[in-house]
Design a protein around this motif. Structure first.
Motif, PDB file in Angstrom:
ATOM      1  N   ARG A  47       0.835  -1.217   0.000  1.00 20.98           N
ATOM      2  CA  ARG A  47       0.000   0.000   0.000  1.00 20.98           C
ATOM      3  C   ARG A  47       0.863   1.258   0.000  1.00 20.98           C
ATOM      4  O   ARG A  47       0.535   2.250  -0.658  1.00 20.98           O
ATOM      5  CB  ARG A  47      -0.919   0.007   1.224  1.00 20.98           C
ATOM      6  N   LEU A  50       2.235   1.942  -3.467  1.00 22.41           N
ATOM      7  CA  LEU A  50       1.265   2.472  -4.430  1.00 22.41           C
ATOM      8  C   LEU A  50       0.724   3.848  -4.024  1.00 22.41           C
ATOM      9  O   LEU A  50      -0.141   4.403  -4.709  1.00 22.41           O
ATOM     10  CB  LEU A  50       0.098   1.490  -4.575  1.00 22.41           C
ATOM     11  N   LEU A  52      -1.140   4.480  -1.503  1.00 21.44           N
ATOM     12  CA  LEU A  52      -2.469   4.396  -0.887  1.00 21.44           C
ATOM     13  C   LEU A  52      -2.396   4.764   0.594  1.00 21.44           C
ATOM     14  O   LEU A  52      -3.391   5.144   1.197  1.00 21.44           O
ATOM     15  CB  LEU A  52      -3.041   2.977  -1.042  1.00 21.44           C
ATOM     16  N   ILE A  76       2.432   0.141 -14.230  1.00 27.68           N
ATOM     17  CA  ILE A  76       2.378  -0.732 -13.055  1.00 27.68           C
ATOM     18  C   ILE A  76       1.135  -1.611 -13.183  1.00 27.68           C
ATOM     19  O   ILE A  76       0.055  -1.138 -13.546  1.00 27.68           O
ATOM     20  CB  ILE A  76       2.220   0.105 -11.756  1.00 27.68           C
ATOM     21  N   TYR A  78      -1.204  -3.919 -10.736  1.00 26.11           N
ATOM     22  CA  TYR A  78      -1.398  -4.225  -9.319  1.00 26.11           C
ATOM     23  C   TYR A  78      -2.574  -5.169  -9.158  1.00 26.11           C
ATOM     24  O   TYR A  78      -3.670  -4.904  -9.653  1.00 26.11           O
ATOM     25  CB  TYR A  78      -1.650  -2.926  -8.543  1.00 26.11           C
ATOM     26  N   PRO A  80      -4.614  -6.592  -6.112  1.00 25.25           N
ATOM     27  CA  PRO A  80      -4.802  -6.639  -4.662  1.00 25.25           C
ATOM     28  C   PRO A  80      -5.364  -7.999  -4.241  1.00 25.25           C
ATOM     29  O   PRO A  80      -5.881  -8.745  -5.073  1.00 25.25           O
ATOM     30  CB  PRO A  80      -5.804  -5.524  -4.393  1.00 25.25           C
ATOM     31  N   GLU A  81      -5.263  -8.278  -2.956  1.00 28.03           N
ATOM     32  CA  GLU A  81      -5.831  -9.526  -2.447  1.00 28.03           C
ATOM     33  C   GLU A  81      -7.347  -9.456  -2.574  1.00 28.03           C
ATOM     34  O   GLU A  81      -7.957  -8.450  -2.225  1.00 28.03           O
ATOM     35  CB  GLU A  81      -5.431  -9.700  -0.970  1.00 28.03           C
ATOM     36  N   LEU A  82      -7.977 -10.500  -3.082  1.00 32.44           N
ATOM     37  CA  LEU A  82      -9.422 -10.531  -3.347  1.00 32.44           C
ATOM     38  C   LEU A  82      -9.840  -9.221  -4.014  1.00 32.44           C
ATOM     39  O   LEU A  82     -10.431  -8.359  -3.363  1.00 32.44           O
ATOM     40  CB  LEU A  82     -10.212 -10.749  -2.048  1.00 32.44           C
ATOM     41  N   PRO A  84     -11.082  -5.899  -5.145  1.00 30.94           N
ATOM     42  CA  PRO A  84     -12.342  -5.241  -4.776  1.00 30.94           C
ATOM     43  C   PRO A  84     -12.963  -4.519  -5.963  1.00 30.94           C
ATOM     44  O   PRO A  84     -12.847  -3.314  -6.097  1.00 30.94           O
ATOM     45  CB  PRO A  84     -11.894  -4.259  -3.700  1.00 30.94           C
ATOM     46  N   PHE A  85     -13.626  -5.269  -6.811  1.00 27.12           N
ATOM     47  CA  PHE A  85     -14.185  -4.674  -8.034  1.00 27.12           C
ATOM     48  C   PHE A  85     -15.454  -3.877  -7.748  1.00 27.12           C
ATOM     49  O   PHE A  85     -16.189  -4.209  -6.826  1.00 27.12           O
ATOM     50  CB  PHE A  85     -14.550  -5.783  -9.022  1.00 27.12           C
ATOM     51  N   GLN A 145      -6.648  -7.367 -15.435  1.00 24.13           N
ATOM     52  CA  GLN A 145      -6.443  -5.911 -15.317  1.00 24.13           C
ATOM     53  C   GLN A 145      -4.998  -5.588 -14.957  1.00 24.13           C
ATOM     54  O   GLN A 145      -4.460  -4.575 -15.376  1.00 24.13           O
ATOM     55  CB  GLN A 145      -7.464  -5.275 -14.354  1.00 24.13           C
ATOM     56  N   ALA A 146      -4.346  -6.486 -14.207  1.00 26.85           N
ATOM     57  CA  ALA A 146      -2.951  -6.212 -13.846  1.00 26.85           C
ATOM     58  C   ALA A 146      -2.024  -6.332 -15.064  1.00 26.85           C
ATOM     59  O   ALA A 146      -1.002  -5.649 -15.138  1.00 26.85           O
ATOM     60  CB  ALA A 146      -2.499  -7.173 -12.747  1.00 26.85           C
TER      61      ALA A 146
END
Lengths: 236, 263
Positions: A47, A50, A52, A76, A78, A80-82, A84-85, A145-146
């Motif tokens: 985080r 990035l 954040l 970049i 990225y 993330p874990e699970l 969050p869409f 997306q990554a």
């Protein structure tokens, strides 16, 4: 050139330090695995990279720029874990918008999105809403997306979470393909075998500090597995 | 800079599309259509009733129109507060904001794009509602233009504060706080306009808060020859513009300082 650099980074939540005087440098083209028990500070480190969250002390540089500079996040990818869409958006629309935000236009964006959908095996899911996807499919869309816009640095947080064994093997191949094209990879994971197969450098975080870092050969003693080495480092 | 402008455009359009997906646009369009149909029926009925009396239909339309214009302007300001409450708070609470900010998008760009999405929707609702009333009741367009512009300028601080408060408190609380604040400010402003001389906090509220009530009353004051001398649209516009600039700056500052995702 250093892709990601932490210099004396401390991050506190209240009085609790999540990261404490962390120094690390990920060279361009390298692949680094962040290991650590729960609460070790792995996700906090990503985080901070990035932008954040802000470090309480020290500095973070991503590809030579401060994380507050949006250009530090150009090129970049990225995950993330699970992931969050936004639940009401369709897979296709989400990926097109992400591609557009990467600076891709019209036909080029369509080609990139199609390639990412094809690669991750979710082409037929493009019209579906993100909120309707299973955990495994959502993770595949997260990878899609990554991988948009040929990233030069991939930051993956628990990348195999939710994937079945076939998906795990495919994900490993995708990451390896990215590495082969020269992409820098930073992976945070609890799955030691994944780190072992994907990364050539390992950083073990414990209680917010770097407990060990180096190549696999430097960390794993003869006759040990990575799991043995991990337990030894964390317990010591 | 060009990259951020492009990202702003893409994200503002996405904020609008999000409102469509949440069926907010449909709800607003249906309510507006039903309301305008009622106004149109009312206007034609007024002419029928007036036909047998000494009332001038234009006077009736003006009285009806100025009252409606005031209440609709107030509704538009309230709509801005309600829509803004969710606009930034939702992507933060479902953590999807992380995926947008992991791209080369600055926090300022993201927050202003979400604000722009709300304001575009509010402008569309204002054009439909205030424009419809103006058309059906044959109101003079100059006061309508001034009133609508001041009403929309007042929507900017309202939306910014609703978005900002929702970063820290639950969305329902933020919505209620926005609604209560708008009604109190408007009530005090209107009371002052009709001759009340406040003391204490109402006095400071009237002088220092965004002059929402003064803004939405300007058109009514300009229509009525007895109150025209009370109208001061330039001063109200200046105060609202200062508040708009200040509130946008405060919102961006608050969003920049926010740690994401919120823990």
């Amino acid at each position: 050139m250093i892709a990601l650099e932490f210099a004396g980074v401390t991050k506190r939540y209240g009085s609790r330090p999540a990261l404490d005087q962390v120094n690390l440098a990920v060279p361009e083209g390298g692949s680094v695995g962040l290991l650590g028990p729960n609460g070790a500070g792995k996700t906090t480190a990503l985080r901070l990279a990035l932008g954040l969250a802000r470090p309480s002390a020290g500095s973070v540089r991503m590809r030579g720029r401060a994380p507050s500079d949006p250009q530090s996040r150009a090129k970049i990818g990225y995950l993330p874990e699970l992931p969050p869409f936004p639940r009401r958006m369709t897979v296709g629309r989400f990926l097109h918008l992400q591609a557009a935000l990467c600076g891709l236009d019209g036909r080029l964006a369509r080609r990139e999105v199609d390639a990412a959908l094809e690669l991750t095996g979710v082409r037929d899911r493009a019209p579906e809403r993100l909120g309707s996807l299973s955990k495994g499919l959502a993770q595949r869309v997260g990878f899609a997306q990554a991988f948009l816009a040929q990233p030069e640095l991939l930051i993956l947080d628990e990348p195999t979470s939710g994937l079945d064994p076939l998906g795990i093997r495919e994900a490993r191949d995708w990451v390896q393909a990215a590495r082969d094209r020269g992409c820098t990879v930073v992976v945070s994971s609890h799955v030691l075998s994944e780190i072992e197969r994907t990364c050539d450098q390992i950083i073990i975080l414990h209680s917010g500090r770097v407990a060990a870092s180096g190549s696999l050969e430097q960390i794993v003693a003869p006759g040990e597995t990575l799991e043995d080495a991990f337990v030894r480092v964390v317990r010591s | 800079m060009t990259g951020q402008l492009r990202a702003f455009g893409l994200l503002a359009i996405e904020a609008l599309r999000d409102a469509v997906r949440r069926r907010l646009v449909i709800a607003i369009a249906v309510l507006t259509s039903v309301f305008l149909y009622g106004v149109q029926r009312c206007a034609s009925s007024a002419e029928l009733v007036v036909a047998g009396t000494d009332f001038d239909p234009d006077t009736v339309n003006l009285l009806l129109g100025s009252g409606l214009f005031f209440w609709l302007s107030l509704a538009v300001v309230n709509l801005a507060g309600l829509l803004a409450t969710d606009s930034l708070a939702e992507p933060i609470s479902d953590r999807s904001v992380v995926l947008w900010l992991a791209r080369p998008v600055s926090r300022n760009t993201y927050a202003t794009a979400r604000l722009a999405g709300v304001l575009i929707l509010v402008v569309a609702a204002a054009i439909a509602l205030l424009g419809g009333v103006t058309f059906f009741l044959r109101l003079h367009p100059l006061p309508v233009g001034i009133g609508a512009a001041l009403c929309l300028l007042g929507c900017v601080p309202v939306a910014c504060f609703a978005m900002g408060i929702a970063l820290w408190v639950p969305r329902i609380v933020s919505a209620l706080l926005s609604l209560v604040a708008i009604q109190v400010i408007v009530a005090v402003n209107v009371a002052v306009l009709i001759g009340w001389e406040p003391e204490g906090w109402p006095l400071w509220l009237d002088r220092l808060a965004p002059p929402l009530g003064h803004g939405i009353s300007q058109a009514v004051l300009l229509w009525n020859p007895d109150f025209t001398h009370l109208a001061d649209p330039a001063n109200v516009a200046l105060r609202l513009a200062v508040w708009a600039g200040l509130s946008v700056a405060l919102l961006l500052l608050a969003f920049r300082r926010l740690e994401l995702p919120k823990t």
